[in-house]
Structures are given as structure tokens and as C-alpha cells.
Motif scaffolding. Sequence first.
Motif, PDB file in Angstrom:
ATOM      1  N   ILE A   1      68.667  22.305  54.159  1.00 23.45           N
ATOM      2  CA  ILE A   1      68.316  21.856  52.659  1.00 23.45           C
ATOM      3  C   ILE A   1      66.729  21.915  52.412  1.00 23.45           C
ATOM      4  O   ILE A   1      66.432  21.406  51.129  1.00 23.45           O
ATOM      5  N   SER A   2      65.863  21.968  53.276  1.00 25.32           N
ATOM      6  CA  SER A   2      64.394  21.804  53.067  1.00 25.32           C
ATOM      7  C   SER A   2      63.637  22.941  54.012  1.00 25.32           C
ATOM      8  O   SER A   2      64.287  23.569  54.526  1.00 25.32           O
ATOM      9  N   ASN A   3      62.497  22.590  53.680  1.00 30.23           N
ATOM     10  CA  ASN A   3      61.550  23.441  54.729  1.00 30.23           C
ATOM     11  C   ASN A   3      60.988  23.107  56.081  1.00 30.23           C
ATOM     12  O   ASN A   3      59.988  23.368  56.424  1.00 30.23           O
ATOM     13  N   ILE A   4      62.090  22.151  56.284  1.00 30.30           N
ATOM     14  CA  ILE A   4      61.108  21.077  57.402  1.00 30.30           C
ATOM     15  C   ILE A   4      61.931  21.511  58.804  1.00 30.30           C
ATOM     16  O   ILE A   4      63.142  21.880  58.738  1.00 30.30           O
ATOM     17  N   GLU A   5      61.185  21.633  59.867  1.00 30.31           N
ATOM     18  CA  GLU A   5      61.752  22.132  61.243  1.00 30.31           C
ATOM     19  C   GLU A   5      61.677  20.815  62.264  1.00 30.31           C
ATOM     20  O   GLU A   5      60.514  20.306  62.131  1.00 30.31           O
ATOM     21  N   PHE A   6      62.647  20.715  62.989  1.00 28.65           N
ATOM     22  CA  PHE A   6      62.556  19.453  64.122  1.00 28.65           C
ATOM     23  C   PHE A   6      62.905  20.124  65.548  1.00 28.65           C
ATOM     24  O   PHE A   6      63.501  21.173  65.703  1.00 28.65           O
ATOM     25  N   GLU A   7      62.207  19.376  66.375  1.00 23.55           N
ATOM     26  CA  GLU A   7      62.234  19.644  67.719  1.00 23.55           C
ATOM     27  C   GLU A   7      62.483  18.097  68.507  1.00 23.55           C
ATOM     28  O   GLU A   7      61.788  17.375  68.446  1.00 23.55           O
ATOM     29  N   ILE A   8      63.785  18.473  69.537  1.00 18.31           N
ATOM     30  CA  ILE A   8      63.977  17.092  70.220  1.00 18.31           C
ATOM     31  C   ILE A   8      63.651  17.316  71.488  1.00 18.31           C
ATOM     32  O   ILE A   8      63.758  18.113  72.109  1.00 18.31           O
ATOM     33  N   LYS A   9      62.612  16.494  71.712  1.00 15.19           N
ATOM     34  CA  LYS A   9      62.240  16.440  73.369  1.00 15.19           C
ATOM     35  C   LYS A   9      62.644  14.776  73.809  1.00 15.19           C
ATOM     36  O   LYS A   9      62.042  13.735  73.624  1.00 15.19           O
ATOM     37  N   GLU A  10      63.730  14.612  74.765  1.00 13.65           N
ATOM     38  CA  GLU A  10      64.245  13.466  75.178  1.00 13.65           C
ATOM     39  C   GLU A  10      64.503  12.698  74.007  1.00 13.65           C
ATOM     40  O   GLU A  10      65.356  13.031  73.259  1.00 13.65           O
ATOM     41  N   ASN A  11      63.844  11.378  74.083  1.00 10.55           N
ATOM     42  CA  ASN A  11      64.048  10.615  73.103  1.00 10.55           C
ATOM     43  C   ASN A  11      63.038  10.640  71.852  1.00 10.55           C
ATOM     44  O   ASN A  11      63.229   9.741  71.039  1.00 10.55           O
ATOM     45  N   LYS A  12      62.668  11.595  71.803  1.00 11.64           N
ATOM     46  CA  LYS A  12      61.604  11.843  70.554  1.00 11.64           C
ATOM     47  C   LYS A  12      61.794  12.895  69.753  1.00 11.64           C
ATOM     48  O   LYS A  12      62.490  14.112  70.068  1.00 11.64           O
ATOM     49  N   VAL A  13      61.839  12.875  68.449  1.00 13.04           N
ATOM     50  CA  VAL A  13      62.126  14.009  67.400  1.00 13.04           C
ATOM     51  C   VAL A  13      60.635  14.490  66.918  1.00 13.04           C
ATOM     52  O   VAL A  13      60.108  13.423  66.146  1.00 13.04           O
ATOM     53  N   ILE A  14      60.387  15.641  66.961  1.00 11.59           N
ATOM     54  CA  ILE A  14      58.960  15.919  66.389  1.00 11.59           C
ATOM     55  C   ILE A  14      59.297  16.823  65.218  1.00 11.59           C
ATOM     56  O   ILE A  14      59.964  17.583  65.111  1.00 11.59           O
ATOM     57  N   ILE A  15      58.449  16.449  64.132  1.00 11.13           N
ATOM     58  CA  ILE A  15      58.640  17.294  62.805  1.00 11.13           C
ATOM     59  C   ILE A  15      57.298  18.263  62.687  1.00 11.13           C
ATOM     60  O   ILE A  15      56.311  18.009  63.030  1.00 11.13           O
ATOM     61  N   LYS A  16      57.868  19.371  62.801  1.00  8.03           N
ATOM     62  CA  LYS A  16      56.841  20.426  62.824  1.00  8.03           C
ATOM     63  C   LYS A  16      55.977  20.832  61.642  1.00  8.03           C
ATOM     64  O   LYS A  16      56.812  20.703  60.399  1.00  8.03           O
TER      65      LYS A  16
END
Length: 326
Positions: A311-326
Amino acid sequence: MNDTIDIDVLMIKYWDGTAEIDEKEQLLTWLQQSDTHKQEFRSKHKIWLTQEAASISKSEIYTALKDTKQSILQSSVSSKIDSILPWLYRVAAVFILAFATSFFFLNYTSIGEKEVLVNKVIMPQGSKGVIGLPDGSKVWLNSGSSLSYKEDFLAENREVSLDGEAYFEVEKNKAKPFVVKTANVNVEVLGTKFDVQNYLDRDEVKVTLIEGSVKIASDRKDYILKPNEKYVLSKSNKAEKVEMANGMASRIWINQRISFEKKLLKDIIPYLESWYGVEFIYNSSFENNTHLTFTIREDTLNDILKSIEYISNIEFEIKENKVIIK
């Protein structure tokens, strides 16, 4: 010790803090006799834990323990929950389910030349639950966490050892400070509400104060926190800091559900970090005008992030216990 009533009495006295040391030793001996005894102890402990939540008398709890022995011995954990006291289950189902997969241990630990009886509660991955301590304090254990305390918990200082994350509501007792020991720092309080996070496989130790006051004792110095302040220690470089925090967000994971209505993602992130035990990484200039409305119950982090991406133009990437907002 083979008499059902005798062992039930020992369990009740142990749980309400009135058991003598010889009675605790008898109970420990009985527990060590078989896995069936340990299974029975854990199952009956779930019933006992509902007493406060459902305002049920000790006599009713005793009757429940006595009447359900056979179903406890012959059933699996899931069938026990379905069959034990339907009327009790309806009143406090959530309370019981919170402990459906937790493990409670009684063991001896050598401290110097003295053997001390130690209680240990382990919350496996995917579970969370609340524990009542002998002084009336309450501890919520998050997934993958464990808490231990000595049988003479009330003898001097009230001390517990934590691995993982726990939220504490501590009963006030100026004569006996409450101390949370971790591998890296100790947290001392008189009576307050706070959250401690110190997973062995994560770099940061975090202590967030919701109410009252706490003292953080690290290797370098002591810190006194005020409500809505968070202490952060990096294990790798020993850097320490105290920063402002959303105290209520830090404890949101103890709930069974959490809802957001027309909230900005940047305002939701602290709650997601607490709920899923992760850290979001994003640029300080990150802004998002999308207002989100959703409810989390048993949804996985991946499911929630995919829904937000949709529902948005945001992308996420999960690395271990971190979530990176691209």
C-alpha cells in the motif's frame, strides 16, 4: 511422596511461597524421578497461574489439580489445555495459552561452598508469558528469553538473572532493592516499571524506563534513568548512551494484539521494534506521508512488511534482526 494429595500440597506451598526448604527438596527429588513428573508439574503450574487472573480461591485450585491428574498424565499439552477445567479456561484462556509452551525448572546451583535451590523459567521462540515472583512483582518474558532466581529470593536483595528481554512491574520495598542481573549490566530498582533487553546474540543492551526510577550499573559508571529514557550499551565497542524513548512502545510486546489507526510509519516503527524484537535502519531524513491502519495479532514480521509495501512505495530488507528501509 506417591500420594497424590501430598504432592499437590507441596506444589501449592511451593508456588505460594510457604514451602520450607525440606519440602522444596522433596519436590525437587520428585521432579527428578521422571519426565512425567516434570510434565505434570508444568501442566499444574499453568492452572495455578490462573488464580490471580480469574480470582479463584486456593481451595478451588487444589480441587482442579486433584481432579485433573489423570488427564495431565495421559494427554498431550494441546489436549490438556482443551480438557482441563473448561470453566477455568473460559475465564482465563489467554493467561493459560501464554504459558502453553514455557518451561519451568527447579535445580541446585553451587554458589561458593553452598548449594542453592534455583528456579528458572525459559520462554521458547515464538512464545511469551508472565511470571509472578514471590514478592508480588510481575515479569513478562519475551520469546527466546529466560529468567532465574534463587529460592531464598526474599532473604536479602531481590535478585533475578535475565537472558533475553523482559518487562518488569516491581513491588516497592525500600528495605530490599530489586536487582536484574545480565551478562553486561545490572539494573537496580525499589519499585517501578521498566523493560530490559539483553540477548546474547545481539550487540546492544537496552534498558527503557516506563515509570519510577532505576540505576544502571555498568563497568564504566552508573546511570540514573527517568521515565521515557533509554540506556543503550554496545557490547562490541563499550559505547554507552542515554536517550529519550517511547516508554509505552517498549512494553507493547507483552500484549496479545496491537492496533494502529491512521498512523505514520515513522511513528509505528518503535512499536514494531518492540513487538518483533528487531531494529529498523533508515536515513534520518526518512519521511513518509502514508497513513497506515492495521492490527497485529499473530502476524509474522514478513507478512506485516509485505502488507506495508503493497500500500506504499516503501521497500524493506530483513537482515538477521535488522529491518532496512530502502
